[in-house]
Design a protein around this motif. Structure first.
Motif, PDB file in Angstrom:
ATOM      1  N   ASP A 423       0.831  -1.211   0.000  1.00 32.73           N
ATOM      2  CA  ASP A 423       0.000   0.000   0.000  1.00 32.73           C
ATOM      3  C   ASP A 423       0.862   1.256   0.000  1.00 32.73           C
ATOM      4  OD1 ASP A 423      -1.817  -1.963   0.356  1.00 32.73           O
ATOM      5  OD2 ASP A 423      -2.610  -1.269   2.256  1.00 32.73           O
ATOM      6  N   ARG A 424       0.477   2.211  -0.861  1.00 32.64           N
ATOM      7  CA  ARG A 424       1.185   3.476  -0.940  1.00 32.64           C
ATOM      8  C   ARG A 424       0.233   4.617  -0.609  1.00 32.64           C
ATOM      9  NH1 ARG A 424       6.076   2.941  -3.073  1.00 32.64           N
ATOM     10  NH2 ARG A 424       6.291   5.172  -3.444  1.00 32.64           N
ATOM     11  N   VAL A 425       0.806   5.727  -0.170  1.00 31.41           N
ATOM     12  CA  VAL A 425       0.029   6.927   0.120  1.00 31.41           C
ATOM     13  C   VAL A 425       0.586   8.081  -0.709  1.00 31.41           C
ATOM     14  CG1 VAL A 425      -0.470   6.133   2.456  1.00 31.41           C
ATOM     15  CG2 VAL A 425       1.473   7.662   2.067  1.00 31.41           C
ATOM     16  N   LEU A 426      -0.198   9.157  -0.790  1.00 31.23           N
ATOM     17  CA  LEU A 426       0.200  10.340  -1.552  1.00 31.23           C
ATOM     18  C   LEU A 426      -0.046  11.586  -0.721  1.00 31.23           C
ATOM     19  CD1 LEU A 426       0.896  11.785  -4.330  1.00 31.23           C
ATOM     20  CD2 LEU A 426      -1.583  11.808  -4.716  1.00 31.23           C
ATOM     21  N   MET A 427       0.941  12.465  -0.660  1.00 26.89           N
ATOM     22  CA  MET A 427       0.799  13.788  -0.060  1.00 26.89           C
ATOM     23  C   MET A 427       1.172  14.803  -1.140  1.00 26.89           C
ATOM     24  SD  MET A 427      -0.039  13.184   3.150  1.00 26.89           S
ATOM     25  CE  MET A 427      -0.302  11.513   3.787  1.00 26.89           C
ATOM     26  N   LYS A 428       0.302  15.782  -1.401  1.00 27.63           N
ATOM     27  CA  LYS A 428       0.515  16.663  -2.539  1.00 27.63           C
ATOM     28  C   LYS A 428       0.036  18.074  -2.256  1.00 27.63           C
ATOM     29  CE  LYS A 428      -0.585  16.884  -7.512  1.00 27.63           C
ATOM     30  NZ  LYS A 428      -1.143  16.105  -8.642  1.00 27.63           N
ATOM     31  N   LEU A 429       0.875  19.041  -2.627  1.00 29.33           N
ATOM     32  CA  LEU A 429       0.523  20.452  -2.530  1.00 29.33           C
ATOM     33  C   LEU A 429       0.682  21.100  -3.901  1.00 29.33           C
ATOM     34  CD1 LEU A 429       2.379  21.491   0.774  1.00 29.33           C
ATOM     35  CD2 LEU A 429      -0.048  20.914   0.507  1.00 29.33           C
ATOM     36  N   VAL A 430      -0.293  21.906  -4.278  1.00 28.65           N
ATOM     37  CA  VAL A 430      -0.240  22.680  -5.520  1.00 28.65           C
ATOM     38  C   VAL A 430      -0.065  24.145  -5.113  1.00 28.65           C
ATOM     39  CG1 VAL A 430      -1.457  23.307  -7.619  1.00 28.65           C
ATOM     40  CG2 VAL A 430      -1.765  21.014  -6.644  1.00 28.65           C
ATOM     41  N   VAL A 431       1.008  24.767  -5.587  1.00 31.38           N
ATOM     42  CA  VAL A 431       1.416  26.083  -5.082  1.00 31.38           C
ATOM     43  C   VAL A 431       1.492  27.101  -6.221  1.00 31.38           C
ATOM     44  CG1 VAL A 431       3.244  27.348  -3.882  1.00 31.38           C
ATOM     45  CG2 VAL A 431       2.723  24.977  -3.232  1.00 31.38           C
ATOM     46  N   SER A 432       1.003  28.306  -5.956  1.00 28.93           N
ATOM     47  CA  SER A 432       1.087  29.402  -6.918  1.00 28.93           C
ATOM     48  C   SER A 432       2.520  29.916  -7.003  1.00 28.93           C
ATOM     49  CB  SER A 432       0.159  30.541  -6.492  1.00 28.93           C
ATOM     50  OG  SER A 432       0.438  31.717  -7.227  1.00 28.93           O
ATOM     51  N   LYS A 433       3.059  30.013  -8.222  1.00 33.38           N
ATOM     52  CA  LYS A 433       4.388  30.592  -8.386  1.00 33.38           C
ATOM     53  C   LYS A 433       4.386  32.079  -8.058  1.00 33.38           C
ATOM     54  CE  LYS A 433       7.130  28.024 -11.793  1.00 33.38           C
ATOM     55  NZ  LYS A 433       7.740  28.126 -13.149  1.00 33.38           N
ATOM     56  N   LYS A 434       3.275  32.732  -8.342  1.00 36.42           N
ATOM     57  CA  LYS A 434       3.195  34.179  -8.211  1.00 36.42           C
ATOM     58  C   LYS A 434       3.262  34.639  -6.760  1.00 36.42           C
ATOM     59  CE  LYS A 434       0.157  38.082  -9.339  1.00 36.42           C
ATOM     60  NZ  LYS A 434      -1.129  38.492  -9.993  1.00 36.42           N
ATOM     61  N   ASP A 435       2.384  34.108  -5.918  1.00 31.92           N
ATOM     62  CA  ASP A 435       2.344  34.603  -4.530  1.00 31.92           C
ATOM     63  C   ASP A 435       2.606  33.519  -3.495  1.00 31.92           C
ATOM     64  OD1 ASP A 435      -0.002  33.139  -4.470  1.00 31.92           O
ATOM     65  OD2 ASP A 435      -1.324  34.894  -4.461  1.00 31.92           O
ATOM     66  N   THR A 437       0.931  31.045  -2.569  1.00 33.98           N
ATOM     67  CA  THR A 437      -0.231  30.496  -1.869  1.00 33.98           C
ATOM     68  C   THR A 437      -0.411  29.019  -2.221  1.00 33.98           C
ATOM     69  OG1 THR A 437      -1.341  32.630  -1.977  1.00 33.98           O
ATOM     70  CG2 THR A 437      -2.723  30.722  -1.553  1.00 33.98           C
ATOM     71  N   VAL A 438      -0.772  28.215  -1.224  1.00 32.70           N
ATOM     72  CA  VAL A 438      -1.112  26.816  -1.470  1.00 32.70           C
ATOM     73  C   VAL A 438      -2.515  26.782  -2.059  1.00 32.70           C
ATOM     74  CG1 VAL A 438      -1.481  24.535  -0.472  1.00 32.70           C
ATOM     75  CG2 VAL A 438       0.390  25.973   0.364  1.00 32.70           C
ATOM     76  N   LEU A 439      -2.599  26.456  -3.330  1.00 35.48           N
ATOM     77  CA  LEU A 439      -3.872  26.475  -4.046  1.00 35.48           C
ATOM     78  C   LEU A 439      -4.680  25.203  -3.841  1.00 35.48           C
ATOM     79  CD1 LEU A 439      -2.542  27.883  -7.444  1.00 35.48           C
ATOM     80  CD2 LEU A 439      -3.689  29.163  -5.624  1.00 35.48           C
ATOM     81  N   GLY A 440      -3.993  24.101  -3.552  1.00 34.87           N
ATOM     82  CA  GLY A 440      -4.688  22.830  -3.376  1.00 34.87           C
ATOM     83  C   GLY A 440      -3.859  21.853  -2.576  1.00 34.87           C
ATOM     84  N   CYS A 441      -4.558  21.000  -1.848  1.00 36.26           N
ATOM     85  CA  CYS A 441      -3.904  19.936  -1.082  1.00 36.26           C
ATOM     86  C   CYS A 441      -4.673  18.651  -1.341  1.00 36.26           C
ATOM     87  CB  CYS A 441      -3.907  20.266   0.408  1.00 36.26           C
ATOM     88  SG  CYS A 441      -3.220  18.952   1.458  1.00 36.26           S
ATOM     89  N   HIS A 442      -3.937  17.575  -1.640  1.00 29.51           N
ATOM     90  CA  HIS A 442      -4.568  16.304  -1.988  1.00 29.51           C
ATOM     91  C   HIS A 442      -3.836  15.178  -1.260  1.00 29.51           C
ATOM     92  CE1 HIS A 442      -6.524  18.669  -5.070  1.00 29.51           C
ATOM     93  NE2 HIS A 442      -5.324  19.134  -5.390  1.00 29.51           N
ATOM     94  N   ILE A 443      -4.608  14.364  -0.558  1.00 29.41           N
ATOM     95  CA  ILE A 443      -4.042  13.286   0.252  1.00 29.41           C
ATOM     96  C   ILE A 443      -4.744  11.985  -0.100  1.00 29.41           C
ATOM     97  CG2 ILE A 443      -3.686  12.415   2.593  1.00 29.41           C
ATOM     98  CD1 ILE A 443      -3.837  15.317   3.577  1.00 29.41           C
ATOM     99  N   VAL A 444      -3.983  10.945  -0.383  1.00 32.10           N
ATOM    100  CA  VAL A 444      -4.515   9.594  -0.530  1.00 32.10           C
ATOM    101  C   VAL A 444      -3.813   8.742   0.517  1.00 32.10           C
ATOM    102  CG1 VAL A 444      -4.779   7.589  -2.034  1.00 32.10           C
ATOM    103  CG2 VAL A 444      -4.942   9.897  -2.994  1.00 32.10           C
ATOM    104  N   ALA A 445      -4.570   8.301   1.506  1.00 36.10           N
ATOM    105  CA  ALA A 445      -3.971   7.580   2.624  1.00 36.10           C
ATOM    106  C   ALA A 445      -5.075   7.097   3.553  1.00 36.10           C
ATOM    107  CB  ALA A 445      -3.016   8.493   3.409  1.00 36.10           C
ATOM    108  N   PRO A 446      -4.785   6.118   4.408  1.00 37.25           N
ATOM    109  CA  PRO A 446      -5.743   5.788   5.459  1.00 37.25           C
ATOM    110  C   PRO A 446      -6.023   7.038   6.302  1.00 37.25           C
ATOM    111  CG  PRO A 446      -4.035   4.106   5.324  1.00 37.25           C
ATOM    112  CD  PRO A 446      -3.605   5.241   4.432  1.00 37.25           C
ATOM    113  N   ASN A 447      -7.277   7.263   6.610  1.00 33.34           N
ATOM    114  CA  ASN A 447      -7.705   8.422   7.412  1.00 33.34           C
ATOM    115  C   ASN A 447      -7.400   9.763   6.734  1.00 33.34           C
ATOM    116  OD1 ASN A 447      -8.693   6.867   9.682  1.00 33.34           O
ATOM    117  ND2 ASN A 447      -6.540   6.458  10.172  1.00 33.34           N
ATOM    118  N   ALA A 448      -7.376   9.771   5.414  1.00 31.38           N
ATOM    119  CA  ALA A 448      -7.148  11.031   4.696  1.00 31.38           C
ATOM    120  C   ALA A 448      -8.237  12.053   5.016  1.00 31.38           C
ATOM    121  CB  ALA A 448      -7.095  10.773   3.190  1.00 31.38           C
TER     122      ALA A 448
END
Length: 492
Positions: A423-435, A437-448
């Motif tokens: 089993d694998r999990v994923l931790m992911k942040l999508v970040v604006s280059k301009k300012d 800001t963390v535009l999105g957060c996506h987690i695939v994991a037990p108890n996500a």
């Protein structure tokens, strides 16, 4: 506060989470004279046939692999068969308790309740199923949504998600049609409970609209856990096997892919389903040409707003293409005295959103504080195995909006690695280059789902990647990766 020109200040149609919250707050906190009509069980989709029973089934299905994993941690547990009847009995007891809580909350707030269907007769009049009418200064429609069946011959042979909770016994095999969160969640649940699960989805990947990398990992994990997932595939024909041609089975090789006739005949159609009284295996032909036989077919192909036969359009309330009630930012319809909240408006179809819409409505109408509904940056969870938690923009949507950096890591968590699981999990942040800001957060994991609730606070506050980085990690945890990823995986 009661207006003597009307029977009530507010009449709510629908006893789900949003409608009940609006009714009891208007009555209990603002002193309004309120009534509520509900023709089914109080608590609505979430409590009775959605979030709550589904999550309890998620918990039940999660024990499937406990025995093997426990051995790696020094425990010698005995594996036994899943007792659907015992679980269902406890489930129904809990749902009865929760429905009682909803009824008591309304009664405690002084809300009059009518256990029957209601429709609008005019802008200030509600007609109940028994023919009586009640007048109200304001009417709030909170009737939710309902599952739909596809428009194909013999679709009535299949069940929908509402029927799952009423099954007298679990099938040995099931075909699930659909690729959204309901289809994918039930595929994982039933697979975990020992059902042989096949899933067809016509699109290229399940969970359309969610982050591509995240949903790809969910699909991969589902297949590894035993779900026979077919994308680019839909149902073409279906019939009772006994009605198929001369009742002959498909070829032996095809039959081996589905349930045997003997197995299928052990499953009788449940009395709550649309095909009550019919039994036997169901023959299915897919758009890719394959033929299989299943004990049961579940359609999880979407939900429509429950707005039909309510007198809405005749009154001047505007409905959208799917039947959704069109409202403004204050949940007001084209008829000034009529408002609507929740899934019947098809905005963001989540229980906490319906509750917030109900609260905003009460503050606007009874609190003299016009409050628009905030639908921005709502965190949500999909209770597949593993779970997916998400808030903000996907990588794909963010890339179309501006230049971004993506911080992503996928790994085997400590608990799985020690038990020699893949089993694998994923931790992911999508970040604006301009300012930044963390535009999105996506987690695939037990108890996500638990993790994304807290990450959602940071994303809603529009924190920057550097502020994430400045947060000290909690070690050893999976989620510490959200504050330790220093270098972008890719830019776009």
């Amino acid at each position: 506060m009661a207006n003597t020109n009307f029977d009530y200040d507010l009449f709510v149609i629908g006893g789900g989470s949003g409608g009940v919250r609006a009714a009891r707050v208007a009555a209990g906190e603002y002193g309004a004279k309120v009534a509520l009509a509900e023709d089914d069980r109080y608590g609505g989709t979430c409590v009775i046939r959605g979030c709550v029973p589904k999550k309890l089934m998620v918990f039940a299905s999660g024990y499937a692999n406990v025995v093997d994993e426990a051995k790696c941690y020094g425990w010698d547990l005995t594996e036994g068969p899943f007792d659907w009847h015992g679980f269902k009995t406890r489930l129904n007891t809990e749902l009865d308790r929760l429905e009682g809580v909803y009824r008591n909350l309304l009664a405690g707030s002084g809300v009059d309740t009518y256990d029957q269907r209601a429709k609008l007769k005019d802008a200030h009049t509600v007609e109940l199923a028994d023919g009586t009418t009640k007048t109200a200064k304001h009417i709030l429609v909170a009737t939710g949504g309902r599952p739909i069946r596809p428009d194909i011959p013999n679709a009535e042979l299949g069940i929908v998600s509402d029927d799952i909770f009423h099954l007298e016994k679990l099938p040995k095999s099931i075909l699930i049609i659909g690729g959204g969160y309901i289809a994918s969640e039930f595929a994982c649940i039933l697979n975990g409970l020992g059902v042989e699960v096949t899933q067809y989805y016509r699109g290229a990947q399940i969970l359309r609209g969610f982050d591509e990398e995240a949903r790809g990992l969910v699909a991969e994990s589902m297949r590894e856990n035993g779900v026979d997932l077919h994308v680019g595939t839909n149902i073409l024909e279906m019939s009772l096997l006994a009605d198929h041609k001369d009742g002959a089975m498909p070829t032996q090789s095809d039959a081996a892919m589905g349930a045997s006739v003997q197995q299928a005949q052990d499953i009788h159609t449940q009395s709550s389903g649309a095909n009550a009284g019919r039994k036997g295996p169901i023959w299915v032909k897919s758009t890719t040409g394959g033929e299989k036989v299943f004990d049961m077919v579940l359609f999880a192909t979407g939900r429509d707003p429950a707005s039909t036969d309510m007198g809405l359009e005749e009154l001047g309330v505007k409905l959208g293409r799917k039947g959704q009630i069109e409202v403004d930012e204050y949940s007001q319809t084209a008829v000034p005295s009529v408002y609507a909240i929740g899934d019947v408006t098809d905005r963001v179809n989540l229980t906490p959103v319906a509750i917030r819409e109900g609260m905003a409505f009460v503050q606007t109408v009874f609190g003299a504080n016009p409050t628009p509904v905030d639908h921005d940056l709502i965190a949500s969870a999909i209770f597949t195995q593993p779970e997916m938690g998400t808030v903000g923009l996907s990588e794909e949507d963010a890339r179309e909006q501006e230049e971004i950096e993506v911080y992503s890591t996928s790994f085997r968590p400590m608990q799985s690695a020690f038990a020699e699981k893949s089993d694998r999990v994923l931790m992911k942040l999508v970040v604006s280059k301009k300012d930044r800001t963390v535009l999105g957060c996506h987690i695939v994991a037990p108890n996500a789902g638990e993790m994304i609730q807290l990450a959602g606070i940071a994303v809603k506050a529009r924190l920057t990647k550097e502020q994430f980085d400045a947060t000290c990690a909690v070690h050893p945890t999976m989620s510490e990766e959200l504050v330790t990823m220093r270098n972008p995986t890719r830019t776009a």
